[in-house]
Design a protein around this motif. Structure first.
Motif, PDB file in Angstrom:
ATOM      1  N   THR A 139       7.767  -9.938 -35.281  1.00 36.71           N
ATOM      2  CA  THR A 139       6.626  -9.438 -36.042  1.00 36.71           C
ATOM      3  C   THR A 139       7.017  -9.319 -37.511  1.00 36.71           C
ATOM      4  N   LEU A 140       6.155  -9.809 -38.394  1.00 37.60           N
ATOM      5  CA  LEU A 140       6.391  -9.744 -39.834  1.00 37.60           C
ATOM      6  C   LEU A 140       5.280  -8.915 -40.476  1.00 37.60           C
ATOM      7  N   ILE A 141       5.655  -7.846 -41.156  1.00 32.50           N
ATOM      8  CA  ILE A 141       4.695  -6.980 -41.835  1.00 32.50           C
ATOM      9  C   ILE A 141       4.938  -7.067 -43.338  1.00 32.50           C
ATOM     10  N   SER A 142       3.978  -7.587 -44.087  1.00 31.49           N
ATOM     11  CA  SER A 142       4.108  -7.701 -45.542  1.00 31.49           C
ATOM     12  C   SER A 142       3.638  -6.418 -46.225  1.00 31.49           C
ATOM     13  N   LEU A 143       4.358  -6.050 -47.278  1.00 37.43           N
ATOM     14  CA  LEU A 143       3.994  -4.874 -48.062  1.00 37.43           C
ATOM     15  C   LEU A 143       3.626  -5.321 -49.472  1.00 37.43           C
ATOM     16  N   PRO A 144       2.432  -4.957 -49.974  1.00 35.54           N
ATOM     17  CA  PRO A 144       2.066  -5.334 -51.339  1.00 35.54           C
ATOM     18  C   PRO A 144       3.093  -4.796 -52.338  1.00 35.54           C
ATOM     19  N   ARG A 145       3.456  -5.609 -53.293  1.00 33.92           N
ATOM     20  CA  ARG A 145       4.500  -5.203 -54.243  1.00 33.92           C
ATOM     21  C   ARG A 145       4.069  -4.018 -55.093  1.00 33.92           C
ATOM     22  N   ASP A 146       2.736  -3.803 -55.244  1.00 39.75           N
ATOM     23  CA  ASP A 146       2.231  -2.700 -56.071  1.00 39.75           C
ATOM     24  C   ASP A 146       1.927  -1.446 -55.256  1.00 39.75           C
ATOM     25  N   THR A 147       2.403  -1.393 -54.000  1.00 36.59           N
ATOM     26  CA  THR A 147       2.156  -0.218 -53.164  1.00 36.59           C
ATOM     27  C   THR A 147       2.709   1.042 -53.834  1.00 36.59           C
ATOM     28  N   GLU A 148       1.875   2.078 -53.883  1.00 43.18           N
ATOM     29  CA  GLU A 148       2.281   3.330 -54.522  1.00 43.18           C
ATOM     30  C   GLU A 148       3.230   4.111 -53.605  1.00 43.18           C
ATOM     31  N   VAL A 149       4.397   4.451 -54.128  1.00 44.18           N
ATOM     32  CA  VAL A 149       5.383   5.237 -53.375  1.00 44.18           C
ATOM     33  C   VAL A 149       6.127   6.156 -54.336  1.00 44.18           C
ATOM     34  N   ALA A 150       6.888   7.070 -53.738  1.00 42.63           N
ATOM     35  CA  ALA A 150       7.906   7.797 -54.477  1.00 42.63           C
ATOM     36  C   ALA A 150       9.223   7.160 -54.064  1.00 42.63           C
ATOM     37  N   VAL A 151       9.904   6.534 -55.009  1.00 42.01           N
ATOM     38  CA  VAL A 151      11.148   5.844 -54.676  1.00 42.01           C
ATOM     39  C   VAL A 151      12.203   6.862 -54.262  1.00 42.01           C
ATOM     40  N   SER A 152      12.914   6.553 -53.171  1.00 42.21           N
ATOM     41  CA  SER A 152      13.932   7.461 -52.640  1.00 42.21           C
ATOM     42  C   SER A 152      14.959   7.826 -53.708  1.00 42.21           C
ATOM     43  N   ASP A 153      15.215   9.124 -53.849  1.00 40.71           N
ATOM     44  CA  ASP A 153      16.150   9.695 -54.828  1.00 40.71           C
ATOM     45  C   ASP A 153      15.632   9.608 -56.255  1.00 40.71           C
ATOM     46  N   HIS A 154      14.412   9.150 -56.427  1.00 38.63           N
ATOM     47  CA  HIS A 154      13.780   9.086 -57.756  1.00 38.63           C
ATOM     48  C   HIS A 154      12.343   9.600 -57.660  1.00 38.63           C
ATOM     49  N   GLU A 155      12.176  10.642 -56.863  1.00 39.76           N
ATOM     50  CA  GLU A 155      10.833  11.186 -56.628  1.00 39.76           C
ATOM     51  C   GLU A 155      10.184  11.719 -57.905  1.00 39.76           C
ATOM     52  N   SER A 156      10.996  12.128 -58.869  1.00 34.53           N
ATOM     53  CA  SER A 156      10.443  12.672 -60.117  1.00 34.53           C
ATOM     54  C   SER A 156       9.695  11.614 -60.916  1.00 34.53           C
ATOM     55  N   ASP A 157       9.911  10.336 -60.597  1.00 34.69           N
ATOM     56  CA  ASP A 157       9.233   9.246 -61.306  1.00 34.69           C
ATOM     57  C   ASP A 157       7.918   8.844 -60.637  1.00 34.69           C
ATOM     58  N   PHE A 158       7.505   9.604 -59.620  1.00 34.62           N
ATOM     59  CA  PHE A 158       6.247   9.287 -58.931  1.00 34.62           C
ATOM     60  C   PHE A 158       5.079   9.368 -59.930  1.00 34.62           C
ATOM     61  N   PRO A 159       4.121   8.407 -59.818  1.00 36.40           N
ATOM     62  CA  PRO A 159       4.045   7.309 -58.853  1.00 36.40           C
ATOM     63  C   PRO A 159       4.847   6.083 -59.324  1.00 36.40           C
ATOM     64  N   SER A 160       5.483   5.442 -58.366  1.00 36.16           N
ATOM     65  CA  SER A 160       6.202   4.200 -58.632  1.00 36.16           C
ATOM     66  C   SER A 160       5.673   3.112 -57.714  1.00 36.16           C
ATOM     67  N   LYS A 161       5.950   1.867 -58.085  1.00 34.87           N
ATOM     68  CA  LYS A 161       5.581   0.746 -57.221  1.00 34.87           C
ATOM     69  C   LYS A 161       6.753   0.445 -56.299  1.00 34.87           C
ATOM     70  N   ILE A 162       6.438   0.044 -55.077  1.00 40.04           N
ATOM     71  CA  ILE A 162       7.498  -0.173 -54.093  1.00 40.04           C
ATOM     72  C   ILE A 162       8.440  -1.296 -54.511  1.00 40.04           C
ATOM     73  N   ASN A 163       7.950  -2.236 -55.339  1.00 41.58           N
ATOM     74  CA  ASN A 163       8.835  -3.332 -55.750  1.00 41.58           C
ATOM     75  C   ASN A 163       9.855  -2.885 -56.792  1.00 41.58           C
ATOM     76  N   ALA A 164       9.726  -1.624 -57.273  1.00 38.11           N
ATOM     77  CA  ALA A 164      10.698  -1.095 -58.232  1.00 38.11           C
ATOM     78  C   ALA A 164      11.888  -0.449 -57.536  1.00 38.11           C
ATOM     79  N   ALA A 165      11.776  -0.221 -56.235  1.00 37.60           N
ATOM     80  CA  ALA A 165      12.854   0.462 -55.511  1.00 37.60           C
ATOM     81  C   ALA A 165      14.176  -0.288 -55.641  1.00 37.60           C
ATOM     82  N   TYR A 166      14.124  -1.601 -55.548  1.00 34.94           N
ATOM     83  CA  TYR A 166      15.342  -2.413 -55.646  1.00 34.94           C
ATOM     84  C   TYR A 166      15.949  -2.297 -57.046  1.00 34.94           C
TER      85      TYR A 166
END
Length: 359
Positions: free
Chosen positions: A131-158
């Motif tokens: 099973t392959l689940i795609s995640l939009p690169r602009d998905t709104e998240v709080a990046v792990s260990d960088h929650e103070s920068d919320f909202p962030s895009k999931i493609n910024a986590a890397y």
């Protein structure tokens, strides 16, 4: 005269028949045995030489494959959410986060490590399905260990912290364990496609992009450059980034399936290309287990994607998924991994514990 000649020939024939039944002289018997032994020895030597040559060739290929695997191995240096060695040993379903970067692709400038492609892949050898689940690169998240920068895009986590941060963010977002990761430079995807002599795609729409043209529903064999164009077109697709994700999944899956073919696994060009364009925390032994016990999981594939709603936040475009949609994806991932149902995750909460309870 004729009768005398015939009698002579008969006598010779009778003499020959008689001598054929006589035992061979000792020296002749010895020579015959030696010749027989010599022939056996020659055949044995031929077999041994063939075995040695085959062994050297096999070792050479094994060595090249291991060297390639060692080159692409890069640990996240974080503790795994679950015991992946035990998971592989018991042939339980596994999850892999696939990350694709556009750095340098189609002449693009470096983006600072952002990943435009994020796919959670699960492999279940018992159901022989993937099973392959795609995640939009602009998905709104709080990046792990960088929650103070919320909202962030999931493609910024890397970009924040490499594969480790991307893995932790996706795990927390869906409340699912991510066992391994694999990154690929989308510019390098061109080389990988060429290394497997191209792949076949079935375009969901007709379009032209960067000099390549595709017709809806017409099976097309594409080389590396065409594959990259096929995977990158976005703005002319009525589905936007979701349509692009679908085409990217097609290319990645086609390359993955051809990569497992024996002739490619033994091909130095492919191994060298792979080692220069990919990174993963799958060890050589892990890859060997996958190739042996999990390849059947590719017999049936299913694809899906997280559906968000486009929203402007502080002047930036985000895709925000509802809790209902997140729960749907969480349920799907946990089901394919053989885990008990659980509530979807929340990247803003302090709790980082991921539920890994098996059914």
């Amino acid at each position: 005269m004729s009768s005398r000649r015939e009698d002579y020939h008969k006598e010779q024939q009778l003499h020959q028949e008689a001598t054929n039944h006589l035992p061979l002289p000792k020296r002749e018997r010895k020579n015959k045995k030696q010749n027989k032994k010599r022939r056996r020895l020659i055949w044995l030597l031929i077999i041994i030489i063939a075995a040695i040559c085959g062994g050297v060739y096999a070792y050479h290929k094994y060595s090249n494959a291991k060297n390639a695997a060692d080159k692409i191995y890069t640990s996240t240096k974080i503790a795994k959410t679950r015991n992946v060695a035990a998971v592989l040993e018991k042939e339980h379903p596994i999850s892999i986060l696939l990350l694709g970067s556009d750095d340098g692709a189609l002449g693009r400038a470096k983006t600072g490590g952002r990943t435009d492609t994020l796919i959670v892949a699960t492999l279940n050898p018992k159901t022989e399905s993937m099973t392959l689940i795609s995640l939009p690169r602009d998905t709104e998240v709080a990046v792990s260990d960088h929650e103070s920068d919320f909202p962030s895009k999931i493609n910024a986590a890397y970009a924040y912290g490499g594969a480790a941060t991307a893995v932790k963010t996706v795990e927390k977002y869906f409340n699912v364990p991510i066992d391994f990761y694999a990154t690929i430079n989308m510019g390098g995807l061109e080389s990988l496609v060429d290394a497997v002599d191209g792949v076949d795609v079935n375009p969901p729409l007709s379009f032209s992009y960067n000099g390549a043209s595709f017709k809806k529903g017409v099976k097309t064999h594409v080389n590396g450059k065409q594959a990259l164009s096929y995977a990158r077109m976005r703005y002319d697709d009525p589905l936007g980034d979701y349509g692009r994700q679908k085409r990217q999944r097609q290319i990645i899956m086609a390359v993955a399936l051809k990569s497992t073919q024996l002739q490619n696994l033994l091909d130095d060009k492919f191994l060298n290309t792979m080692s220069s364009q990919m990174k993963t925390d799958l060890t050589f032994n892990d890859l060997t287990v996958l190739g042996t016990n999990y390849r059947k999981a590719t017999h049936h594939s299913h694809s899906d994607y997280l559906q968000g709603t486009g929203t402007m936040v502080n002047g930036e475009a985000f895709e925000i998924a509802s809790e209902t949609e997140k729960q749907r994806i969480t349920d799907k991932l946990r089901s394919t991994l053989g885990l008990v149902p659980a509530k979807t995750g929340n990247t803003l909460t302090a709790d980082t514990k991921i539920n890994t309870t098996r059914e």
